[in-house]
Scaffold this active site. Structure first.
Site, short mmCIF file in Angstrom:
data_model
loop_
_atom_site.label_atom_id
_atom_site.label_comp_id
_atom_site.label_asym_id
_atom_site.label_seq_id
_atom_site.Cartn_x
_atom_site.Cartn_y
_atom_site.Cartn_z
N GLU A 55 1.11 -1.15 -0.05
CA GLU A 55 0.23 0.28 0.20
C GLU A 55 1.10 1.55 0.16
O GLU A 55 0.22 2.73 -0.37
CB GLU A 55 -0.89 0.12 0.83
CG GLU A 55 -1.75 -0.94 1.21
CD GLU A 55 -1.50 -2.13 1.66
OE1 GLU A 55 -0.37 -2.66 1.50
OE2 GLU A 55 -2.73 -3.40 1.60
N PHE A 117 -11.75 -6.86 14.06
CA PHE A 117 -10.76 -7.78 13.08
C PHE A 117 -10.03 -6.30 11.93
O PHE A 117 -10.91 -5.92 11.61
CB PHE A 117 -10.89 -8.70 12.46
CG PHE A 117 -10.16 -9.73 11.12
CD1 PHE A 117 -9.08 -9.51 12.15
CD2 PHE A 117 -10.60 -9.33 10.36
CE1 PHE A 117 -8.07 -10.40 10.97
CE2 PHE A 117 -9.18 -9.51 9.05
CZ PHE A 117 -8.45 -10.41 10.02
N GLN A 118 -9.35 -6.10 11.95
CA GLN A 118 -8.32 -5.26 11.39
C GLN A 118 -8.98 -3.80 11.11
O GLN A 118 -9.07 -2.80 10.08
CB GLN A 118 -8.50 -5.82 9.97
CG GLN A 118 -7.94 -7.05 9.98
CD GLN A 118 -7.39 -7.33 7.73
OE1 GLN A 118 -8.04 -6.82 6.53
NE2 GLN A 118 -6.09 -7.99 7.16
N LYS A 167 -17.52 -0.59 6.42
CA LYS A 167 -17.87 -1.32 5.44
C LYS A 167 -19.27 -1.53 5.06
O LYS A 167 -19.88 -1.54 4.24
CB LYS A 167 -17.77 -3.20 5.78
CG LYS A 167 -17.87 -3.69 4.41
CD LYS A 167 -16.64 -5.49 4.69
CE LYS A 167 -17.31 -5.91 3.29
NZ LYS A 167 -16.49 -7.51 4.40
N MET A 483 24.12 8.62 1.78
CA MET A 483 24.24 10.01 2.36
C MET A 483 24.50 9.52 3.66
O MET A 483 24.88 10.50 4.71
CB MET A 483 22.81 10.84 1.45
CG MET A 483 22.34 11.95 2.48
SD MET A 483 23.35 13.47 1.74
CE MET A 483 22.48 13.46 0.31
C1 LIG Z 1 18.39 14.10 1.40
C2 LIG Z 1 17.41 15.12 1.01
C3 LIG Z 1 18.53 17.27 0.82
C4 LIG Z 1 17.70 17.85 0.56
N1 LIG Z 1 18.86 18.59 -0.04
C5 LIG Z 1 17.64 20.25 0.00
C6 LIG Z 1 18.31 20.93 -0.73
O1 LIG Z 1 20.41 21.62 -0.55
N2 LIG Z 1 18.00 21.78 -1.36
C7 LIG Z 1 16.54 22.03 -1.56
O2 LIG Z 1 15.79 23.51 -1.93
N3 LIG Z 1 16.10 21.37 -1.14
C8 LIG Z 1 16.47 20.03 -0.32
N4 LIG Z 1 15.52 19.07 -0.15
C9 LIG Z 1 14.59 19.47 -0.03
C10 LIG Z 1 14.16 20.16 0.70
O3 LIG Z 1 13.84 19.41 2.85
C11 LIG Z 1 12.69 20.82 1.21
O4 LIG Z 1 11.41 19.35 0.68
C12 LIG Z 1 12.28 21.73 0.05
O5 LIG Z 1 13.29 22.86 0.37
C13 LIG Z 1 11.18 22.20 -0.04
O6 LIG Z 1 10.62 22.73 -1.57
P1 LIG Z 1 10.07 23.96 -1.45
O7 LIG Z 1 10.23 25.05 -0.36
O8 LIG Z 1 9.46 24.41 -2.60
O9 LIG Z 1 8.70 24.12 -0.52
P2 LIG Z 1 7.36 22.65 -0.88
O10 LIG Z 1 7.75 21.85 0.22
O11 LIG Z 1 7.40 23.05 -2.59
O12 LIG Z 1 6.04 23.93 -0.91
C14 LIG Z 1 5.24 24.85 -1.52
C15 LIG Z 1 5.37 26.01 -0.92
O13 LIG Z 1 4.06 26.20 -1.69
C16 LIG Z 1 3.07 26.35 -1.52
N5 LIG Z 1 2.05 26.83 -3.14
C17 LIG Z 1 1.70 25.65 -2.97
N6 LIG Z 1 1.45 25.68 -4.47
C18 LIG Z 1 1.08 27.07 -4.58
C19 LIG Z 1 0.11 27.90 -5.29
N7 LIG Z 1 -0.63 26.98 -6.46
N8 LIG Z 1 0.34 28.94 -5.76
C20 LIG Z 1 1.62 29.88 -4.42
N9 LIG Z 1 1.61 28.66 -3.16
C21 LIG Z 1 1.68 28.24 -3.07
C22 LIG Z 1 3.25 25.76 -0.68
O14 LIG Z 1 2.00 26.54 0.70
C23 LIG Z 1 4.19 25.98 0.27
O15 LIG Z 1 4.47 26.76 0.82
C24 LIG Z 1 16.30 18.14 0.57
C25 LIG Z 1 15.55 16.69 0.72
C26 LIG Z 1 16.62 15.43 1.11
C27 LIG Z 1 15.49 14.03 1.10
C1 LIG Z 2 12.18 5.29 4.83
C2 LIG Z 2 13.90 5.73 5.15
N1 LIG Z 2 14.53 5.86 5.84
C3 LIG Z 2 15.77 5.73 6.50
C4 LIG Z 2 15.83 7.16 6.01
C5 LIG Z 2 17.78 7.92 6.19
N2 LIG Z 2 18.32 7.95 5.02
C6 LIG Z 2 18.86 9.14 4.26
S1 LIG Z 2 19.55 8.63 3.03
C7 LIG Z 2 19.73 6.84 2.96
C8 LIG Z 2 20.59 5.89 2.55
C9 LIG Z 2 20.03 5.84 1.09
O1 LIG Z 2 20.72 5.52 0.31
P1 LIG Z 2 21.07 4.59 -1.63
O2 LIG Z 2 19.51 4.65 -1.21
O3 LIG Z 2 21.73 3.70 -0.91
O4 LIG Z 2 21.45 6.45 -1.74
P2 LIG Z 2 22.80 6.76 -1.48
O5 LIG Z 2 22.67 7.58 -0.68
O6 LIG Z 2 24.23 5.92 -1.46
O7 LIG Z 2 22.89 7.66 -3.57
C10 LIG Z 2 19.16 6.83 4.46
C11 LIG Z 2 18.96 6.09 5.36
C12 LIG Z 2 15.46 7.83 4.58
N3 LIG Z 2 15.76 8.69 4.11
N4 LIG Z 2 14.06 7.15 4.53
#
Ligand SMILES: Cc1cc2nc3c(=O)[nH]c(=O)nc-3n(C[C@H](O)[C@H](O)[C@H](O)COP(=O)(O)OP(=O)(O)OC[C@H]3O[C@@H](n4cnc5c(N)ncnc54)[C@H](O)[C@@H]3O)c2cc1C
Ligand SMILES: Cc1ncc(C[n+]2csc(CCOP(=O)(O)OP(=O)(O)O)c2C)c(N)n1
Length: 585
Positions: A55, A117-118, A167, A483
Site C-alpha cells: 500500500e 478484526f483489522q 463496510k 548519504m
Molecule cells: C537528502 C535531502 C537533501 C535535500 N537538500 C535540499 C537542498 O539542498 N536544497 C533544497 O532546496 N531542498 C533540499 N531538500 C528538500 C527540502 O527538504 C524541502 O523539501 C524543499 O526545500 C522544499 O521546497 P519548497 O520550499 O519549494 O516547498 P514545497 O514543499 O514544494 O512547498 C511549496 C510551497 O509553496 C506553496 N504553494 C503550493 N502551491 C502553491 C500555489 N499554487 N501558489 C502559491 N504557493 C503555493 C505551499 O504552501 C508551500 O509553502 C532535500 C531533501 C532531501 C531528502
Molecule cells: C524510509 C527512510 N529511512 C531512512 C532514511 C534515512 N536515509 C537518508 S539517505 C539514506 C541512505 C540512502 O542510501 P542509498 O539509497 O544507497 O543512496 P545513496 O545515498 O548511496 O545515493 C538513509 C538511510 C530515509 N531517508 N528514509
C-alpha cells in the site's frame, strides 16, 4: 431516482470527477468497492485499477501520477494494515503539497471501537498527516463527501485527503446526484493577490540592486503557465533565478539567468547570491531548513517578499517584509502585467551579475575523475546526455544519488522531476515512476536510485511488469547508504555505523526474476553503451551502475550552518564574504 450502494456511489462519483486511474490493494473491508469496480469495468467503465504490491507504493504511485500530470492521485486500500501502510505516502504528499485522495475501508460502524478484526483508527492516525479527513457514516452523504474531498485535495495548497468508509456504508443504499461546484462553508483559499501588494512588489523589484527570484514547488503546483510567467518575469527584470529541490524545471536549467538549486546541496552561486541579495522574491517556496541553513545568518541584507497560497506558510520560519497570499501563477501574471504597464526600464544589474560571475567561476559542481571507476556525477551527466532530447521524467529515491540528480540533470520544464523532498522517503522513486508512466504512457521515465533505497519498494518490479510499463531504474550502486556514510565521515570521524549496504542481491538476476531486463555497468568504458542498451529496450530495464564508493556530495552546507559556511569539493574556496561584496552591502 433509484438508490445505489455506497460502493456504486463511490465509483460513479469517481467517474464524474474524471478519475482514470486508482492505485490500490484489496482486503475484506473494501470488497464491496472492489466488486463495484469489477462491475464498472465489465460494463466498459473507464476507471483503471492498478494493483500494487504494497500500500505504501500505491500512495507514491499516486504522487508520481499527480506530480507528472497535474491531476489528483487516487488510492484505495483496506482497513487496518492497508491504511497504516499508506501513512508514509500520505505524510509524504502532505509535506510536498501533492493532491491525493485516499479511500480506506473501515470495519462496519457497529464494530468501530470494539477492537474488531483489522480495525485501526484511520481518521485518528491520519489526522495530522492529511489536509483533511472524513469518516463517512451515512451513505446519503457519501457522494457529496467524495466531491468535497477532491475539491480540498486539489485547491489552495494541494494535499492528501482521506475518506474512511465503513463496510456497512459501502453496502447500504442511497441516492446520488452529481453535485454542482463545491462551496465549502469555511474553506476558501485566496487565489488572487491583493493588487496593492503586487504594486509594492513590482516597485521593490524595480528598485533592487541585487534581487533574486527564489522559486519553489508552488510554481509546479500552479501549472505549466506559471513556469512561463516566471520566465517572463525573469526576462523583464533581469533578476537571477534559483530554485528549491521541489521547484526544479520551473525555470529552464539552460536559461541564462539560472543559478542552479540553492540550499544544503545547492550551488555556490545560488547560495552566495541568496546571502548577498538585497531583495528576495520567494515564489511558492517555504523557507525550509535545508534552504535557509542557520536562520539568524540567512540572507541578512535582504528585504523579502513571499508569495504563497497557504497563509500559514508565511512568517513561519523567516519574517518577511511583504507577504502576498495568492496562487503564484496569478501573482506572477499580475506582477508581469504591472511591471510592463509601469514601463519600468529593465533594471541595471550589471554589477550584481559581475559578482555572480565570480561565484560561478568557482564551478562548485565540478568533480575530479578517478581513472576507470565511474564517478556518480559522471553517470548522471551521461544519462542526461543520452536522454535529454526526449525530455524524460526523472524520479528518485533518497540519498546522494537524489542530490547528484538534482545538481547534474538539467531540467528544462515543469512536471519532469519527481522526488520526495520534505519527508525524504526512501522507496519513493520506483512506485512514483510507475505512476508517472501510467499518466504519461509515451514518456521516458527513469528512477535514479541508490542500492539501499531501491530495496524499500523493490516488490513493485512486479507491478510495472504486470501493466507492461517500460520504466527504467538506474541504480548508482556505491554499496553504501551513501548519504548516511557521508554524514558519518564528516561529523562522526568516519565511524560508519550500519551504513554499509551488506549482502546486496545480484540486481541483474533480481530484475530478470521479475521479467525485467537487467544490465550491469562496471567502468567508464561501459557507461555510454550500457545506457544505450537500457534505452534500446522497449520494456522495463534495471541498470546496476557501479560507482566510486566513497564519493561525497558537494557542495554541502552542514546542517544548521550558514550559507557562507559551505563545504566545497575543493576546500580552498570558502563562502566568506570578500571585500568587494562587503563594499556592496
Ligand atoms: C537528502 C535531502 C537533501 C535535500 N537538500 C535540499 C537542498 O539542498 N536544497 C533544497 O532546496 N531542498 C533540499 N531538500 C528538500 C527540502 O527538504 C524541502 O523539501 C524543499 O526545500 C522544499 O521546497 P519548497 O520550499 O519549494 O516547498 P514545497 O514543499 O514544494 O512547498 C511549496 C510551497 O509553496 C506553496 N504553494 C503550493 N502551491 C502553491 C500555489 N499554487 N501558489 C502559491 N504557493 C503555493 C505551499 O504552501 C508551500 O509553502 C532535500 C531533501 C532531501 C531528502
Ligand atoms: C524510509 C527512510 N529511512 C531512512 C532514511 C534515512 N536515509 C537518508 S539517505 C539514506 C541512505 C540512502 O542510501 P542509498 O539509497 O544507497 O543512496 P545513496 O545515498 O548511496 O545515493 C538513509 C538511510 C530515509 N531517508 N528514509
Amino acid at each position: 431516482m433509484t438508490e445505489k450502494s455506497g460502493a456504486d456511489i463511490l465509483i460513479e462519483a469517481l467517474g464524474d470527477l474524471g478519475v482514470e486511474v486508482v492505485f490500490g490493494y484489496p482486503g475484506g473491508a473494501v470488497l464491496p468497492i472492489y466488486d463495484a469496480l469489477f462491475r464498472h469495468n465489465a460494463a466498459g467503465g473507464r476507471i483503471k485499477h492498478i494493483l500494487v504490491r504494497h500500500e505504501q507504493a500505491a500512495t507514491h504511485a499516486a504522487e508520481g501520477y499527480a506530480r507528472s500530470t497535474g491531476k489528483p492521485g487516487v488510492v484505495l486500500v483496506t482497513s487496518g494494515p492497508g491504511a497504516t501502510n499508506a501513512v508514509t505516502g500520505i505524510t509524504d504528499a502532505l509535506m510536498d503539497s501533492i493532491p491525493m485522495v485516499v479511500i480506506t475501508g473501515q470495519v462496519p460502524t457497529t464494530l468501530i471501537g470494539t477492537d474488531a478484526f483489522q480495525e485501526a483508527d484511520t481518521v485518528g492516525i491520519t489526522r495530522h498527516c492529511t489536509k483533511h479527513n472524513y469518516l463517512v457514516k451515512d451513505p446519503a452523504k457519501l457522494g457529496n463527501t467524495i466531491h468535497e474531498a477532491f475539491h480540498i485535495a486539489t485547491s489552495g495548497r494541494p494535499g492528501p485527503v482521506v475518506i474512511d468508509i465503513p463496510k456497512d456504508v459501502q453496502v447500504a443504499t442511497a441516492r446520488y446526484t452529481k453535485p454542482g461546484p463545491i462551496r465549502h462553508k469555511t474553506y476558501r483559499p485566496q487565489v488572487k493577490a491583493d493588487q496593492s501588494a503586487i504594486e509594492q512588489a513590482v516597485d521593490m523589484l524595480a528598485a533592487a540592486e541585487r534581487p533574486i527570484l527564489y522559486t519553489g514547488g508552488g510554481i509546479i503546483n500552479a501549472g505549466p503557465a506559471a513556469s512561463q510567467l516566471l520566465c517572463e518575469l525573469a526576462r523583464i527584470t533581469g533578476a537571477p533565478v534559483t530554485s528549491t529541490l521541489m521547484g526544479l524545471g520551473a525555470y529552464p536549467a539552460s536559461g541564462p539567468q539560472w543559478l542552479g538549486m540553492l540550499g544544503m546541496h545547492g550551488t555556490y552561486e545560488a547560495n552566495l547570491a541568496m546571502n548577498k541579495a538585497d531583495l528576495i522574491v520567494c515564489l511558492g517556496a517555504r523557507f525550509d531548513d535545508r534552504v535557509t541553513g542557520r536562520l539568524d545568518a540567512f540572507s541578512p541584507y535582504s528585504r523579502k517578499i513571499h508569495v504563497d497560497i497557504d497563509r500559514s506558510s508565511i512568517n513561519k520560519n523567516v519574517r518577511v517584509d511583504l507577504p502576498i497570499v495568492a496562487d503564484v501563477g496569478h501573482a506572477l501574471e499580475d506582477m508581469v502585467r504591472v511591471f510592463k504597464a509601469r514601463r519600468h526600464p529593465k533594471p541595471d544589474l550589471a554589477e550584481w551579475w559581475r559578482m555572480i560571475a565570480g561565484w560561478r567561476a568557482v564551478k562548485s559542481l565540478d568533480f575530479a575523475e578517478t581513472g576507470s571507476e565511474i564517478m556518480p556525477q559522471r553517470a548522471i551527466r551521461a544519462l542526461w546526455e543520452a536522454t535529454h532530447k526526449r525530455s524524460p521524467i526523472i524520479t528518485t529515491e533518497v540519498g546522494q544519488h537524489q542530490m547528484w540528480a538534482a545538481q547534474h540533470f538539467g531540467f528544462e520544464g515543469p512536471n519532469k522531476w519527481l522526488t520526495s523532498g520534505g519527508l525524504g522517503t526512501m522507496g519513493y522513486g520506483l512506485p512514483a515512476a510507475i505512476g508517472a508512466q501510467l499518466g504519461n504512457p509515451k514518456a521516458l521515465v527513469i528512477d535514479i536510485a541508490g542500492e539501499a533505497s531501491i530495496q524499500m519498494n523493490i516488490q513493485e518490479l512486479a507491478t510495472a511488469m504486470q501493466y507492461r510499463l517500460p520504466v527504467k531504474i538506474f541504480i548508482l550502486n556505491n554499496e553504501y547508504m551513501g548519504m548516511v556514510r557521508q554524514w558519518q565521515e564528516l561529523t562522526y570521524s568516519s565511524r560508519y555505523a550500519e551504513s554499509y549496504s551488506d549482502t546486496l542481491p545480484d540486481f541483474v538476476k533480481l530484475a530478470e526474476a521479475y521479467g525485467w531486463k537487467g544490465i550491469r555497468i562496471e567502468g567508464n568504458d561501459q557507461l555510454d553503451d550500457g545506457i544505450a542498451a537500457m534505452l534500446d529496450h522497449d520494456g522495463p530495464v534495471l541498470v546496476d551502475c557501479r560507482v566510486a564508493k566513497l564519493t561525497n556530495c558537494f557542495p554541502m552546507i552542514p546542517s544548521g550552518a550558514a550559507h557562507t559556511d559551505m563545504l566545497l569539493a575543493s576546500s580552498e574556496v570558502s563562502g566568506e564574504m570578500d571585500d568587494e561584496a562587503k563594499a556592496l552591502v
